[in-house]
Design a protein around this motif. Structure first.
Motif, PDB file in Angstrom:
ATOM      1  N   TYR A 103      31.936  17.352  15.825  1.00  0.00           N
ATOM      2  CA  TYR A 103      32.394  15.970  15.699  1.00  0.00           C
ATOM      3  C   TYR A 103      31.277  15.049  15.200  1.00  0.00           C
ATOM      4  O   TYR A 103      31.485  14.211  14.325  1.00  0.00           O
ATOM      5  N   PHE A 104      30.077  15.227  15.758  1.00  0.00           N
ATOM      6  CA  PHE A 104      28.978  14.339  15.388  1.00  0.00           C
ATOM      7  C   PHE A 104      28.177  14.849  14.200  1.00  0.00           C
ATOM      8  O   PHE A 104      27.216  14.198  13.777  1.00  0.00           O
ATOM      9  N   ALA A 105      28.567  16.016  13.653  1.00  0.00           N
ATOM     10  CA  ALA A 105      27.973  16.467  12.392  1.00  0.00           C
ATOM     11  C   ALA A 105      28.660  15.813  11.203  1.00  0.00           C
ATOM     12  O   ALA A 105      28.018  15.552  10.179  1.00  0.00           O
ATOM     13  N   VAL A 106      29.944  15.538  11.321  1.00  0.00           N
ATOM     14  CA  VAL A 106      30.696  14.973  10.200  1.00  0.00           C
ATOM     15  C   VAL A 106      30.153  13.605   9.774  1.00  0.00           C
ATOM     16  O   VAL A 106      29.985  13.356   8.572  1.00  0.00           O
ATOM     17  N   PRO A 107      29.836  12.685  10.705  1.00  0.00           N
ATOM     18  CA  PRO A 107      29.277  11.404  10.256  1.00  0.00           C
ATOM     19  C   PRO A 107      27.918  11.526   9.588  1.00  0.00           C
ATOM     20  O   PRO A 107      27.488  10.591   8.907  1.00  0.00           O
ATOM     21  N   ALA A 108      27.216  12.645   9.783  1.00  0.00           N
ATOM     22  CA  ALA A 108      25.959  12.860   9.064  1.00  0.00           C
ATOM     23  C   ALA A 108      26.216  13.480   7.700  1.00  0.00           C
ATOM     24  O   ALA A 108      25.594  13.092   6.700  1.00  0.00           O
ATOM     25  N   GLY A 109      27.122  14.445   7.638  1.00  0.00           N
ATOM     26  CA  GLY A 109      27.373  15.138   6.383  1.00  0.00           C
ATOM     27  C   GLY A 109      28.140  14.311   5.364  1.00  0.00           C
ATOM     28  O   GLY A 109      27.898  14.421   4.154  1.00  0.00           O
ATOM     29  N   LEU A 341      24.962   6.090   6.759  1.00  0.00           N
ATOM     30  CA  LEU A 341      24.672   5.687   5.380  1.00  0.00           C
ATOM     31  C   LEU A 341      23.726   4.495   5.358  1.00  0.00           C
ATOM     32  O   LEU A 341      22.763   4.454   4.582  1.00  0.00           O
ATOM     33  N   ALA A 342      23.983   3.523   6.230  1.00  0.00           N
ATOM     34  CA  ALA A 342      23.120   2.341   6.285  1.00  0.00           C
ATOM     35  C   ALA A 342      21.702   2.716   6.716  1.00  0.00           C
ATOM     36  O   ALA A 342      20.714   2.211   6.173  1.00  0.00           O
ATOM     37  N   ALA A 343      21.586   3.615   7.692  1.00  0.00           N
ATOM     38  CA  ALA A 343      20.266   4.010   8.183  1.00  0.00           C
ATOM     39  C   ALA A 343      19.450   4.711   7.109  1.00  0.00           C
ATOM     40  O   ALA A 343      18.255   4.437   6.930  1.00  0.00           O
ATOM     41  N   THR A 344      20.092   5.641   6.369  1.00  0.00           N
ATOM     42  CA  THR A 344      19.358   6.333   5.317  1.00  0.00           C
ATOM     43  C   THR A 344      19.008   5.390   4.164  1.00  0.00           C
ATOM     44  O   THR A 344      17.952   5.534   3.531  1.00  0.00           O
ATOM     45  N   LEU A 346      18.437   2.032   4.442  1.00  0.00           N
ATOM     46  CA  LEU A 346      17.353   1.158   4.880  1.00  0.00           C
ATOM     47  C   LEU A 346      16.042   1.917   5.042  1.00  0.00           C
ATOM     48  O   LEU A 346      14.964   1.378   4.788  1.00  0.00           O
ATOM     49  N   GLY A 347      16.150   3.176   5.471  1.00  0.00           N
ATOM     50  CA  GLY A 347      14.945   3.971   5.640  1.00  0.00           C
ATOM     51  C   GLY A 347      14.408   4.554   4.354  1.00  0.00           C
ATOM     52  O   GLY A 347      13.264   5.028   4.322  1.00  0.00           O
ATOM     53  N   GLY A 348      15.220   4.549   3.294  1.00  0.00           N
ATOM     54  CA  GLY A 348      14.793   5.074   2.005  1.00  0.00           C
ATOM     55  C   GLY A 348      14.507   6.556   2.012  1.00  0.00           C
ATOM     56  O   GLY A 348      13.668   7.030   1.235  1.00  0.00           O
ATOM     57  N   VAL A 349      15.206   7.326   2.874  1.00  0.00           N
ATOM     58  CA  VAL A 349      14.907   8.752   3.017  1.00  0.00           C
ATOM     59  C   VAL A 349      15.838   9.637   2.198  1.00  0.00           C
ATOM     60  O   VAL A 349      15.574  10.836   2.040  1.00  0.00           O
ATOM     61  N   GLY A 350      16.938   9.104   1.693  1.00  0.00           N
ATOM     62  CA  GLY A 350      17.847   9.914   0.912  1.00  0.00           C
ATOM     63  C   GLY A 350      18.714  10.818   1.778  1.00  0.00           C
ATOM     64  O   GLY A 350      18.641  10.801   3.008  1.00  0.00           O
ATOM     65  N   PRO A 351      19.534  11.676   1.131  1.00  0.00           N
ATOM     66  CA  PRO A 351      20.501  12.481   1.880  1.00  0.00           C
ATOM     67  C   PRO A 351      19.951  13.758   2.502  1.00  0.00           C
ATOM     68  O   PRO A 351      20.604  14.369   3.336  1.00  0.00           O
ATOM     69  N   GLN A 352      18.748  14.215   2.104  1.00  0.00           N
ATOM     70  CA  GLN A 352      18.292  15.525   2.547  1.00  0.00           C
ATOM     71  C   GLN A 352      18.231  15.688   4.069  1.00  0.00           C
ATOM     72  O   GLN A 352      18.685  16.706   4.594  1.00  0.00           O
TER      73      GLN A 352
END
Length: 438
Positions: A103-109, A341-344, A346-352
């Motif tokens: 469940y909590f993997a989907v919001p990351a992927g 999406l907002a965290a990545t 703002l953090g400038g880390v990209g999707p990896q």
């Protein structure tokens, strides 16, 4: 009544709306995903032409893995998916761990997949990182709205997307093949044979998804018959397309495939000619929309089932019955995806980082799901033998995951802590007529 008999009786009472072809399309969307956009280049960069062995190996191991989850879904058609199987096999704690990991993997992927497509759109239209983020946000909104209107609309949308996708990829392969040169296979393993393992580790992302549609098993019109058939169709389609795109990329592009960020666009350019950025972006959007749509549908069902069973707050359970829409669970998945999406951004880390966290979570789900299959499926039958082979394969994937298993371990610990909180009597598992944990 035994768990298997109860599950079959429960299956007979289901009157879902998904057809065989819609279910196969959901599977194709979940597994084919975004891997075909960039991973042929990444794998070739790691292992050269020998990366084709990694593709072939993962297509092969997909057969027992997919067969295992199809057999479980046909016997236990419930929105909890792998979480339900773990509950039957090992009790409520294992079910909660599996459910939380998925469940909590989907919001990351999901936002990571959206950003992959956004990179293609940025190449076609310009705008750089701003276009990437806006594209990902729009895709999140589209799949949320599609699923909010119900699975019938979502299933039909997925079928249309799958047909368009297969046509486009087939056209790219067929038109580019005349430019293939066998000499591009030499040297076959420029980085050594051990690099094939490194390529396989990269390609795990491409083959995650065989468990996703089990959460929708109860929504098939005839789960016991249609789910295994939909799985078989999807395995064939996904295997052929992955191998065709990967082999064509190596044979046509040669060493240049390892330096390309958009191998599909390169194939279209050679085969069709002219400016191909827009069609390539369209292909990326279709692939990503199909993947996100399938995962949002499955996760929304899972969240409702976890709320029903006491592994998540009970207010998520609303809309979890067959024919209903679990809008509360869907809203939570969508909201968490937006935050990721907002965290990545703002953090400038990209999707990896999101990709690696998601992969670790899904491998954990596979491990517990295949272990549950060994206890639940009839011994001596073909599904049980497939489960045993799948468990061996998943053990190897766990080794490849390495340090990124720390994330699912943290999620698992959180799930167990949540279960320790004092609450009232939990709901019985309707799929087996058993109290959780028995």
């Amino acid at each position: 009544m035994s768990g298997t008999a109860a599950a079959r009786e429960h299956s007979a009472e289901r009157t879902g709306s998904l057809t065989l072809w819609q279910g196969a399309a959901l599977y194709v969307g979940a597994v084919l995903g975004t891997g075909v956009i960039a991973l042929p280049a990444m794998a070739a960069r790691a292992a050269g032409p020998a990366s084709l062995l990694a593709w072939l190996g993962l297509v092969g191991v997909s057969v027992p893995l997919a067969a295992t989850f199809a057999a479980l879904g046909a016997r236990y058609p419930d929105g909890g998916g792998v979480s339900t199987y773990a509950r039957h096999a090992f009790g409520a704690r294992a079910a909660a761990v599996v459910g939380w990991c998925f469940y909590f993997a989907v919001p990351a992927g999901a936002p990571a997949a959206g950003m992959f497509a956004g990179a293609y759109v940025a190449t076609a239209l310009g705008g750089g990182r701003h276009t990437v983020v806006v594209t990902a946000a729009v895709l999140l909104l589209l799949v949320t709205v599609a699923n909010a209107f119900g699975l019938t609309v979502s299933g039909r949308l997925q079928l249309a997307l799958a047909v368009l996708l297969v046509t486009l990829l087939g056209a790219a392969v067929v038109t580019a093949l005349p430019h293939a040169h066998p000499r591009n296979l030499h040297p076959f393993a420029p980085h050594g044979w051990s690099a094939v393992g490194s390529a396989a580790a990269l390609l795990v992302w491409s083959f995650a998804g065989w468990e996703a549609i089990t959460h929708l098993a109860a929504d098939f019109r005839r789960p016991a018959r249609d789910l295994p058939r939909a799985t078989a169709l999807a395995v064939a389609v996904v295997g052929v397309l992955y191998l065709a795109v990967a082999a064509t990329s190596v044979l046509v592009l040669g060493p240049a495939v390892g330096t390309s960020d958009a191998p599909l666009a390169e194939l279209l350019a050679l085969g069709v000619g002219g400016t191909v950025q827009v069609p390539a972006a369209a292909a990326a959007l279709l692939l990503t929309l199909g993947t996100m749509n399938a995962y949002f549908a499955g996760a929304a069902r899972l969240g409702a089932a976890l709320g029903r069973d006491g592994a998540l707050p009970a207010w998520l359970a609303r809309g979890g019955s067959v024919g209903e829409v679990p809008r509360r669970s869907l809203a939570l998945v969508s909201g968490l995806s937006g935050l990721a999406l907002a965290a990545t951004t703002l953090g400038g880390v990209g999707p990896q980082p999101l990709v690696l966290l998601t992969t670790g979570s899904f491998v954990t789900v596979y491990a517990l799901g295949t272990a549950a299959a060994l206890r639940l499926l009839p011994r001596g039958g073909l599904p049980h033998r497939c489960a045993l082979l799948a468990l061996v394969v998943v053990a190897a994937l766990l080794v490849m995951a390495g340090w990124y298993l720390l994330w699912p371990l943290l999620v698992a610990a959180s799930a167990l802590c949540y279960l320790r909180r004092p609450r009232g009597r939990r709901t019985a598992d309707p799929a087996a007529g058993l109290e959780p944990g028995t």
